[in-house]
Design an enzyme around this catalytic site. Structure first.
Site, mmCIF file in Angstrom:
data_model
loop_
_atom_site.group_PDB
_atom_site.id
_atom_site.type_symbol
_atom_site.label_atom_id
_atom_site.label_comp_id
_atom_site.label_asym_id
_atom_site.label_seq_id
_atom_site.Cartn_x
_atom_site.Cartn_y
_atom_site.Cartn_z
ATOM 1 C CD GLU A 173 -9.701 16.973 7.724
ATOM 2 O OE1 GLU A 173 -8.769 16.294 7.223
ATOM 3 O OE2 GLU A 173 -9.664 17.425 8.876
ATOM 4 C CB ALA B 101 -3.462 13.149 5.674
ATOM 5 C CD GLU C 185 -9.426 12.341 10.107
ATOM 6 O OE1 GLU C 185 -10.575 11.943 10.402
ATOM 7 O OE2 GLU C 185 -9.195 13.099 9.159
ATOM 8 N N GLY D 23 -8.521 13.640 5.173
ATOM 9 C CA GLY D 23 -8.131 14.857 4.450
ATOM 10 C C GLY D 23 -8.892 15.028 3.143
HETATM 11 N N1 COA Z 1 -2.316 7.236 2.892
HETATM 12 C C1 COA Z 1 -1.344 6.572 2.246
HETATM 13 N N2 COA Z 1 -1.597 5.549 1.418
HETATM 14 C C2 COA Z 1 -2.880 5.188 1.244
HETATM 15 C C3 COA Z 1 -3.934 5.836 1.889
HETATM 16 C C4 COA Z 1 -3.612 6.917 2.743
HETATM 17 N N3 COA Z 1 -4.553 7.642 3.380
HETATM 18 N N4 COA Z 1 -5.103 5.238 1.543
HETATM 19 C C5 COA Z 1 -4.768 4.260 0.677
HETATM 20 N N5 COA Z 1 -3.427 4.216 0.510
HETATM 21 C C6 COA Z 1 -2.641 3.289 -0.328
HETATM 22 C C7 COA Z 1 -2.565 1.917 0.299
HETATM 23 O O1 COA Z 1 -1.561 1.870 1.289
HETATM 24 C C8 COA Z 1 -2.258 1.077 -0.912
HETATM 25 O O2 COA Z 1 -0.894 1.240 -1.228
HETATM 26 P P1 COA Z 1 0.022 -0.072 -1.569
HETATM 27 O O3 COA Z 1 -0.608 -0.642 -2.797
HETATM 28 O O4 COA Z 1 1.378 0.501 -1.787
HETATM 29 O O5 COA Z 1 -0.106 -0.964 -0.378
HETATM 30 C C9 COA Z 1 -3.048 1.765 -2.021
HETATM 31 O O6 COA Z 1 -3.293 3.088 -1.570
HETATM 32 C C10 COA Z 1 -4.384 1.117 -2.296
HETATM 33 O O7 COA Z 1 -5.105 1.033 -1.079
HETATM 34 P P2 COA Z 1 -5.767 -0.307 -0.502
HETATM 35 O O8 COA Z 1 -5.909 -0.169 0.967
HETATM 36 O O9 COA Z 1 -5.027 -1.497 -1.017
HETATM 37 O O10 COA Z 1 -7.193 -0.243 -1.243
HETATM 38 P P3 COA Z 1 -8.554 -0.868 -0.713
HETATM 39 O O11 COA Z 1 -9.516 -0.713 -1.839
HETATM 40 O O12 COA Z 1 -8.333 -2.237 -0.175
HETATM 41 O O13 COA Z 1 -9.008 0.034 0.509
HETATM 42 C C11 COA Z 1 -9.469 2.138 1.646
HETATM 43 C C12 COA Z 1 -9.373 1.381 0.289
HETATM 44 C C13 COA Z 1 -9.707 3.594 1.316
HETATM 45 C C14 COA Z 1 -10.646 1.572 2.450
HETATM 46 C C15 COA Z 1 -8.149 1.945 2.440
HETATM 47 O O14 COA Z 1 -7.068 2.243 1.579
HETATM 48 C C16 COA Z 1 -8.043 2.865 3.620
HETATM 49 O O15 COA Z 1 -8.669 2.588 4.646
HETATM 50 N N6 COA Z 1 -7.246 3.939 3.512
HETATM 51 C C17 COA Z 1 -7.022 4.851 4.601
HETATM 52 C C18 COA Z 1 -8.201 5.757 4.799
HETATM 53 C C19 COA Z 1 -7.953 6.694 5.966
HETATM 54 O O16 COA Z 1 -7.893 6.273 7.120
HETATM 55 N N7 COA Z 1 -7.829 7.993 5.673
HETATM 56 C C20 COA Z 1 -7.622 8.994 6.677
HETATM 57 C C21 COA Z 1 -6.189 9.187 6.961
HETATM 58 S S1 COA Z 1 -5.970 10.380 8.239
#
Ligand code: COA
Length: 262
Positions: free
Chosen positions: A115, A67, A135, A112
């Site tokens: 999910e 999400a 989460e 999400g």
């Molecule tokens: N919501 C909003 N934006 C997200 C996102 C999310 N769940 N997951 C990734 N993004 C965005 C990042 O903020 C980034 O945006 P930006 O370039 O404007 O800063 C872009 O997507 C790329 O992500 P980034 O973190 O730079 O890539 P990465 O390869 O270094 O890391 C992940 C990938 C998936 C490990 C990391 O993005 C992450 O931990 N995301 C959240 C995962 C999460 O907790 N999901 C559950 C949410 S309830």
């Protein structure tokens, strides 16, 4: 119809949905969820024009990375309730549309994303897929069905461990614990296999596939006795359909059945 955050393509009754926010790793914001809702509600009422659905994420990096965290950071509890309802509603639509839905997971399927994949009928994934309910790392709990659906795939004890730790699950483990049905070397290979599977299912009576899905879903609520009652009533109901008569007659007449969805 054109959408802002998803792409749709139709081919011979197969609907392919691609979540299209690759710069945000296909994170689910309100717009994505509302667009998915529109598409899935259309399928629910199109009289089996759509025979199967495949959902994937744009690019090779992510199916859905969760999400939208930025959007959630600005939500009041009431807004979060609305967002949770919308996400749960979409997951329920994937679960209840009367046609098979395959989640084709490439890269991240976190929060999400995991999910949504679990609300589909089953999951195909590439070797680089990564699953998880992270989460708790954000001091949240899963809100689009994870607390209820993960245990149906992996059992309640494993679902507790995964949800409490928020740890990621790589593909070998995801396959071993039953989260993923089939694993592929590449996204193209996965999409071809999903199309082939949905093509096989589309050659059956859509009415009967819908009934299988309905009975399997309804049985989730209960113990074996009630589940068997649900099955008995479904089994009885198909004997009033033209397709069941056709399927049985075609076998006896040694010919290919021709199903009409009636
Ligand atoms: N919501 C909003 N934006 C997200 C996102 C999310 N769940 N997951 C990734 N993004 C965005 C990042 O903020 C980034 O945006 P930006 O370039 O404007 O800063 C872009 O997507 C790329 O992500 P980034 O973190 O730079 O890539 P990465 O390869 O270094 O890391 C992940 C990938 C998936 C490990 C990391 O993005 C992450 O931990 N995301 C959240 C995962 C999460 O907790 N999901 C559950 C949410 S309830």
């Amino acid at each position: 119809m054109s959408y802002e955050t998803i792409k749709t393509e139709r081919n011979n009754g197969l609907l392919e949905i691609t979540i299209n926010r690759p710069d945000k790793l296909n994170a689910l914001n309100e717009t994505v969820l509302k667009e998915l809702k529109v598409v899935l509600e259309e399928v629910k009422s199109d009289g089996f024009e759509t025979k199967g659905i495949l959902i994937t994420g744009e690019g090779d990096k992510a199916f859905i990375a969760g999400a939208d965290i930025k959007a959630m950071s600005e939500m009041t509890p009431d807004q979060a309730e609305g967002f949770g309802s919308l996400g749960q509603g979409v997951s329920r639509l994937f679960e209840t549309v009367p046609v098979p839905v395959i989640a084709c997971v490439n890269g991240f399927a976190l929060g999400g994303g995991c999910e949504m994949a679990m609300s589909c009928d089953f999951i195909y994934a590439t070797k680089n897929a990564l699953f998880g309910q992270p989460e708790v790392n954000l001091a949240l709990i899963p809100g689009f069905g994870g607390t209820q659906r993960l245990r149906r795939f992996v059992g309640i004890a494993r679902s507790r461990e995964l949800i409490y730790t928020g740890r990621n699950v790589k593909i070998d483990e995801a396959e071993k614990i039953g989260l993923v049905s089939r694993v592929f070397e590449s996204k193209d290979e996965m999409l071809s296999a999903a199309r082939e599977t949905l093509g096989i299912v589309a050659s059956k009576s859509p009415l009967i596939i819908a009934k299988c899905k309905e009975v399997i879903n309804q049985g989730e609520c209960c113990g074996i006795e009630s589940g068997l009652e649900i099955e008995k009533s479904g089994f009885k109901s198909v004997f009033s359909t033209a397709d069941t008569k056709e399927g049985l007659s075609a076998f006896l007449e040694k010919r290919k059945p021709e199903f009409t969805g009636k």
